[in-house]
Design a protein around this motif. Structure first.
Motif, short mmCIF file in Angstrom:
data_model
loop_
_atom_site.label_atom_id
_atom_site.label_comp_id
_atom_site.label_asym_id
_atom_site.label_seq_id
_atom_site.Cartn_x
_atom_site.Cartn_y
_atom_site.Cartn_z
N GLY A 152 3.96 -61.18 -20.31
CA GLY A 152 3.60 -61.14 -18.90
C GLY A 152 4.78 -60.95 -17.99
O GLY A 152 4.66 -61.13 -16.77
N GLY A 169 3.10 -62.28 -5.51
CA GLY A 169 2.67 -61.49 -6.65
C GLY A 169 1.91 -62.33 -7.65
O GLY A 169 1.62 -63.52 -7.44
N ASP A 170 1.59 -61.74 -8.79
CA ASP A 170 0.74 -62.38 -9.79
C ASP A 170 1.29 -63.73 -10.23
O ASP A 170 0.59 -64.75 -10.19
CB ASP A 170 0.60 -61.45 -10.99
N ILE A 171 2.56 -63.78 -10.61
CA ILE A 171 3.10 -65.04 -11.13
C ILE A 171 3.27 -66.07 -10.02
O ILE A 171 3.11 -67.28 -10.24
CB ILE A 171 4.42 -64.80 -11.88
N LYS A 218 1.27 -66.47 -7.38
CA LYS A 218 -0.05 -67.04 -7.14
C LYS A 218 -0.45 -68.00 -8.26
O LYS A 218 -1.09 -69.03 -8.01
CB LYS A 218 -1.09 -65.93 -7.02
N ALA A 219 -0.08 -67.65 -9.49
CA ALA A 219 -0.46 -68.50 -10.62
C ALA A 219 0.29 -69.82 -10.63
O ALA A 219 -0.21 -70.82 -11.15
CB ALA A 219 -0.21 -67.76 -11.93
N VAL A 278 -9.76 -61.55 -12.33
CA VAL A 278 -8.32 -61.48 -12.64
C VAL A 278 -8.10 -60.91 -14.05
O VAL A 278 -7.00 -60.41 -14.35
CB VAL A 278 -7.65 -62.86 -12.50
N ASP A 314 -5.49 -57.80 -16.19
CA ASP A 314 -4.92 -57.08 -15.05
C ASP A 314 -3.89 -57.95 -14.33
O ASP A 314 -2.86 -57.45 -13.87
CB ASP A 314 -6.03 -56.68 -14.07
N LYS A 315 -4.20 -59.24 -14.22
CA LYS A 315 -3.31 -60.19 -13.58
C LYS A 315 -3.07 -61.33 -14.57
O LYS A 315 -3.71 -62.39 -14.50
CB LYS A 315 -3.92 -60.70 -12.28
N TRP A 328 -0.85 -63.71 -15.34
CA TRP A 328 -0.50 -65.09 -15.03
C TRP A 328 -1.62 -65.81 -14.30
O TRP A 328 -1.89 -66.99 -14.54
CB TRP A 328 0.80 -65.15 -14.24
N GLN A 329 -2.30 -65.10 -13.41
CA GLN A 329 -3.46 -65.72 -12.74
C GLN A 329 -4.58 -65.98 -13.74
O GLN A 329 -5.28 -66.99 -13.64
CB GLN A 329 -3.95 -64.83 -11.60
#
Length: 639
Positions: free
Chosen positions: A334, A436-438, A440-441, A466, A506-507, A509-510
């Protein structure tokens, strides 16, 4: 405000003030590093203080050049070559180049002679390539756009590209353009030196600050060569300006206590004066306009922003642990890839590597030169990918480090402000619910709330979204999660570094953060508890669909447009970008078949073989939703 046994309200208030001091100091250091980086790269004119000085000095310098040319019109005693070459350029452009080159030369203490020759060469380049642009303006503009997209910053590279463009045009221009373009004959070193000396003389006589010349000659010793420096008065102004500007660029971070409520355009957010004065509620260009955006004028906006600032968040410890393990073990799960992209070797024989342009083309032959041209395009793309990869690796490391730093606090809060279009953003560059993705996660709500009657359904919809399964009806998304992914989710949560299916999302980490939440829900229900009592911290995201068309459709009561952007109820989400792509492909197919389809380019109609050729090329390339997304998103906002 969230507290625990260690972090009392008093401790958190003290911690917040210390964090804001760190924000201030980090911003000062970042600003100063940026100025030094510009100097180290030979672009001292790009520093904040020199950029400010240039705005003040260019026009007086242009007036000095004009006066110089008028005074020596027909007079003896000055280099006629320097004056003649200076007349080839408008005074304002010559003034900008002069001031820029002089500022660039000062930190390195370049000799006066070297500075003057460089200045003469820069003037020559401007005259030379302006002629190229006049000959083929659209072609040269395309070259400039390509350089801009490639983020080309090195002057030598840009100059080489323009010289290559000139060579190509000189070889092919006959009969294609009205004006012929001859190969440029370089100015002599002596002429460049004379021109540069004349411009330095004009700068010294035309530019003053506190009754002192801005640029002065200096020596490090009696036998050393002369070089340029700015006056002591200007140096003092630079120091004051640098100290002032450095205060205005803090490194914004989350708060550990709720930010101050916004009560006025400039009152709210962070607590310390050093930070809060840099951040008004709304980003606008005109201070007069900002002062009118009071709470009385827009009470709902103030209430909404203050409500957002009171929402507690916290670092998602489970996701942070996985991210740290991935980085520690160098797994790249990831994450941006660790291995750098390598440019393939140039398909040029060793004995021809010193050749350039037409000489290289003639020596290689057309077939081999075509391979070389393809390699140049490919290598440019590799360099671009490598720049992105390096930036992403650096950012991910900082994000994880930032999350680790803030993971010790019982709650995090974000200061929110508005941009000039009214969009609301949290002020945190490395950690927050809008990153970004990480990013938000790595954060979830600080206070858990029961799912309620429909919570499990929408939590499943979010998980499918996600993952990437977001273009099917909601019920199908829920079935996908509840049935197809049930065992996969358990495996991922048990050992994310072994069961790596989450990296295909697609995302990723989320999706991983969601997997931890969903697994906890399954454990809750397995223990005999109902789903609606499960307390969740995961934000369920609902993305808008092309907000520009949404606004137009709502205002115009346009049912067709509203349906295309999901303003009307439906089991299956609409995809306006895909719909537009389908229409475009149909139109292209009709053009290829020879049907009469109106197409405008540069406000002129395209017809016949040219149009059919373009349509065929687009069909071969492939028109999909990704191609159509940008124009569909932006055109409604400029219509």
């Amino acid at each position: 405000m969230l507290l625990d046994q260690y972090w009392t309200a008093e401790k958190l208030h003290l911690e917040q003030m210390d964090l804001e001091r760190q924000m201030h100091d980090a911003g000062v250091q970042r600003f100063k590093k940026a100025q030094q980086r510009a100097i180290d790269q030979g672009e001292a004119s790009g520093t904040a203080y020199n950029t400010r000085l240039m705005r003040e000095l260019v026009h007086p310098m242009a007036q000095g050049i004009q006066a110089y040319l008028e005074y020596y019109q027909g007079r003896p005693g000055k280099s006629t070559q320097a004056i003649a070459k200076l007349r080839l350029l408008d005074p304002l452009t010559a003034a900008f180049i002069t001031v820029k080159v002089l500022f660039d030369s000062i930190p390195a203490k370049e000799t006066l002679q070297g500075t003057c020759i460089k200045l003469g060469r820069k003037i020559e380049d401007q005259v030379r390539f302006a002629k190229v642009e006049d000959t083929a303006p659209r072609y040269v503009q395309a070259i400039k756009e390509s350089l801009k997209k490639a983020h080309s910053k090195h002057y030598r590279h840009r100059r080489n590209v323009m010289a290559s463009t000139e060579a190509k045009l000189a070889d092919t221009v006959r009969g294609e353009y009205v004006n012929d373009l001859e190969r440029w004959v370089d100015w002599s070193k002596k002429d460049c030196l004379g021109l540069g000396l004349a411009l330095v003389e004009i700068a010294q006589s035309s530019l003053a600050y506190n009754d002192e010349p801005v640029f002065q000659l200096a020596q490090d010793g009696k036998r050393s060569a002369y070089h340029l420096q700015v006056s002591a008065a200007v140096q003092g102004w630079i120091q004051e300006y640098t100290d002032f500007m450095a205060q205005l660029s803090p490194d914004y971070t989350p708060c550990v206590i709720p930010p101050r409520d916004w009560v006025a355009p400039k009152v709210g957010g962070y607590f310390s004066r050093e930070i809060s004065r840099t951040l008004p509620l709304v980003k606008v260009n005109r201070r007069k306009h900002l002062n009118r955006l009071t709470r009385e004028q827009m009470p709902e906006v103030y209430a909404a922003v203050n409500t957002l600032q009171r929402v507690p968040w916290r670092v998602n410890q489970a996701v942070l642990a996985v991210a740290e393990e991935v980085l520690e073990r160098d797994l790249s799960l990831g994450m941006p890839q660790k291995e750098p992209y390598e440019v393939p070797p140039a398909p040029v024989p060793d004995d021809l590597r010193d050749l350039r342009g037409p000489e290289l083309r003639a020596a290689m032959g057309e077939a081999d030169y075509a391979k070389f041209t393809h390699w140049k395009v490919e290598s440019s793309q590799v360099h671009r990918k490598e720049r992105v990869r390096r930036a992403q690796c650096y950012e991910v490391g900082r994000v994880v480090s930032h999350a680790r730093r803030f993971s010790i606090y019982p709650g995090l809060y974000f200061v929110y402000t508005l941009d000039s279009r009214g969009r609301v953003y949290c002020r945190s560059s490395l950690l927050g619910p809008q990153g970004g993705d990480i990013q938000k996660a790595l954060v979830h709500f600080g206070e858990a709330l029961p799912l309620g009657e429909r919570g499990r359904y929408w939590l499943a919809v979010h998980g499918a979204g996600v993952w990437g399964n977001d273009k099917v009806p909601f019920d199908e998304r829920v079935r996908f999660i509840e049935e197809d992914m049930r065992e996969t989710i358990k495996d991922i949560v048990a050992d994310p570094c072994t069961f790596r299916d989450w990296t295909s999302a697609d995302k990723p980490w989320q999706f991983l953060a969601w997997c931890f939440e969903w697994a906890a829900l399954l454990e809750h229900t397995a223990a005999g508890e109902p789903s609606y009592t499960f307390e969740s911290r995961i934000p369920v995201a609902m993305d808008g669909s092309c907000s520009g068309i949404q606004h137009y459709s709502a205002m115009l009561r346009d049912r067709r447009g509203g349906a295309a952007v999901n303003l009307t109820p439906g089991d299956t989400p609409s995809d306006i970008y895909g719909e537009v792509a389908e229409v475009v492909r149909g139109k292209l197919a009709r053009i290829v078949k020879g049907e009469n389809v109106e197409v405008m380019s540069q406000k002129k109609p395209l017809r016949g073989k040219t149009l059919a050729k373009i349509a065929r090329a687009w069909l071969d390339f492939g028109v999909d939703r990704k191609i159509c997304k940008k124009p569909v998103m932006t055109l409604p906002l400029t219509a």
